[in-house]
Enzyme design. Structure first.
Site, short mmCIF file in Angstrom:
data_model
loop_
_atom_site.label_atom_id
_atom_site.label_comp_id
_atom_site.label_asym_id
_atom_site.label_seq_id
_atom_site.Cartn_x
_atom_site.Cartn_y
_atom_site.Cartn_z
N ASP A 142 0.78 -1.24 0.00
CA ASP A 142 0.00 0.00 0.00
C ASP A 142 0.82 1.29 0.00
OD1 ASP A 142 -2.43 1.47 0.01
OD2 ASP A 142 -2.26 1.74 2.17
N CYS A 196 -18.56 -8.70 -13.53
CA CYS A 196 -19.58 -7.80 -13.00
C CYS A 196 -20.88 -7.88 -13.80
CB CYS A 196 -19.08 -6.36 -13.01
SG CYS A 196 -17.83 -6.00 -11.75
N CYS A 202 -22.94 -1.69 -6.69
CA CYS A 202 -21.97 -0.82 -6.03
C CYS A 202 -22.16 0.63 -6.42
CB CYS A 202 -20.54 -1.28 -6.34
SG CYS A 202 -20.08 -1.24 -8.09
N CYS A 222 -15.73 10.79 -2.84
CA CYS A 222 -15.75 9.53 -2.10
C CYS A 222 -15.67 9.78 -0.60
CB CYS A 222 -14.58 8.66 -2.56
SG CYS A 222 -14.39 7.13 -1.65
N CYS A 249 -15.55 4.37 4.29
CA CYS A 249 -16.89 3.92 3.89
C CYS A 249 -16.75 2.59 3.18
CB CYS A 249 -17.53 4.96 2.97
SG CYS A 249 -19.17 4.49 2.35
#
Length: 353
Positions: A142, A196, A202, A222, A249
Site C-alpha cells: 500500500d 460484474c 456498487c 468519495c 466507507c
C-alpha cells in the site's frame, strides 16, 4: 529441515511451492504476473490524474511513472507475486446506517493497522524465497507507488469491479493486497476476468455519487477520501450525504453480490474491537488529543489526527437528526481546531432546525 531443501529447477514447480508457502503463512490468495502493466492500466491512471479526480493526493501524481511501470520502481524485477488476505466482516457494515447516533468506522480500521501484519508476512515469505533461491526480492503493501489492484487482476486474484476495487470470486470485495517483486522469472497465472456483468449494485449504493461511470471513481466525492485524505473542511454540499460515516466507507464494497461467497475472517487482528463496532457519536465528540491517541493506539484511524476525526464525528452528529445530541456539538463551537469549529457550527445549525 524444509528450509534446507533445494528449490525445484522447474519454474512451475517453484511457483507452486511459493504458493503453498504463502497459504501456510496465512495469505488467502496468491497469484503471479510479469513485472509489467499493459497500456490500459497506464491510460486509466493518466486520465484519472488529468481530470484531477485524485483531489489532494498529490503523491499519486508525483510517482506516476513508477506506478505505471513496475520496472521503473525496480528495474531488476521480472515477476510480481500478488497476495491477498481476507478481512471479510461477520456482518454487513451497512447495518449501522439505521443507527444515526452511532459512528461507522470502515471495516478495515476497526482493529490493528493491517499494514503491520501483512508486511510482516510478506517479509517472512520474501526471506524464505531468497534463502531458497538467492533471488532478489522487494516487498510492498500500500505505501509504495504500486498499482496493486491492476497487478492483482493481472495475477489472477480477481478483477477490478465497477467500484474500481478488486473483486474475488472467493473473497468478494474484502481483500488486503500486498506484493513481492522478485528477480525470478516465474510462469504467470491467467489474468482475472471481469464478472460484474450488468450489475450496478456498487454504483447505486454510493451515498455521494462518487462514480461518474462504471469503473471510474472521483475520489473528491468519495466518503473514504473526504473523511481520511481530505485535510480541510468537508464541502457543505457533501456533508449531508456522508450520514454517520466517521472514518472511511464500505457501502460500495458491501453491496457487491460476490460477497456471498466470502467467509468471515478468522484473523484475530482483523476482528473488530468492541469499542469500534458501534461507537456513540456523543462519546467520540468529547475526545481531546490524548484521549484520541489512547483510544486509537495502533489503529489506522490514528493517522488522521484528533481534529480531522472529530470533524467527521461532528458531521455525523449534524446528520443524526437527534436534537438531544446538540450539546455535544455546542461544546466544540470554540475548539482550537479550524476544521472542528467549522463542523461544530454546521452540526449546530442542522440540529437547531
Amino acid at each position: 529441515m524444509a528450509g534446507a531443501e533445494r528449490p525445484p529447477s522447474d519454474p512451475a514447480l517453484l511457483r507452486e511451492r511459493i504458493r503453498d508457502r504463502a497459504l501456510a503463512l496465512g495469505f488467502d490468495a496468491v497469484g503471479f504476473a510479469p513485472a509489467a502493466l499493459g497500456p490500459e492500466a497506464r491510460e486509466k491512471l493518466a486520465a484519472f490524474l488529468a481530470a484531477g479526480r485524485h483531489g489532494d493526493m498529490g503523491w499519486m501524481a508525483e510517482r506516476s511513472d513508477q506506478r505505471s511501470h513496475p520496472r521503473d520502481l525496480w528495474d531488476e524485477a521480472r515477476t510480481i507475486i500478488a497476495l491477498g488476505t481476507s478481512y471479510a466482516p461477520h456482518a454487513d457494515p451497512r447495518g449501522l446506517l439505521e443507527h444515526p447516533d452511532r459512528g461507522i468506522v470502515s471495516v478495515y480500521a476497526r482493529n490493528r493497522d493491517y499494514h503491520d501484519l501483512i508486511k510482516g508476512r510478506l517479509k517472512t515469505l520474501g526471506h524464505w524465497l531468497h534463502h531458497q533461491t538467492k533471488a532478489g526480492v522487494k516487498v510492498f503493501v500500500d505505501t509504495a507507488p504500486v498499482m496493486e489492484k491492476p497487478l492483482a487482476e493481472r495475477a489472477g486474484l480477481g478483477w477490478q469491479g465497477k467500484h474500481t476495487n478488486l473483486v474475488s470470486r472467493d473473497h468478494g470485495s474484502w481483500l488486503f493486497l500486498g506484493e513481492i517483486y522478485t528477480t525470478l522469472d516465474l510462469p504467470a497465472d491467467e489474468p482475472g476476468r471481469d464478472r460484474c456483468g450488468s450489475c450496478t449494485a456498487c454504483q447505486t449504493a454510493c451515498p455521494t455519487n462518487a462514480f461518474p461511470a462504471p469503473y471510474q471513481l472521483d475520489a473528491r466525492r468519495c466518503i473514504s477520501y473526504l473523511t481520511i485524505e481530505n485535510k480541510g473542511p468537508i464541502p457543505d454540499d457533501l456533508k449531508p450525504l456522508i450520514g454517520n460515516h466517521i472514518y472511511g466507507c464500505d457501502d460500495c464494497l458491501a453491496a457487491c453480490p460476490w460477497n456471498k461467497f466470502a467467509r468471515a475472517t478468522r484473523e484475530p487482528a482483523f476482528l473488530p474491537r468492541a469499542e469500534l463496532t458501534a461507537p456513540r457519536l456523543a462519546d467520540l465528540a468529547q475526545l481531546d488529543d490524548p484521549g484520541f491517541r489512547q483510544v486509537f493506539s495502533g489503529s489506522p484511524v490514528k493517522r488522521i489526527g484528533r481534529d480531522r476525526f472529530v470533524r467527521n464525528v461532528l458531521v455525523a452528529l449534524g446528520n443524526s437528526g437527534d436534537r438531544r445530541l446538540r450539546p455535544a456539538a455546542e461544546a466544540l463551537i470554540d475548539d482550537p481546531g479550524d476544521v472542528v469549529r467549522d463542523s461544530a457550527r454546521w452540526a449546530m445549525e442542522r440540529l437547531t432546525r
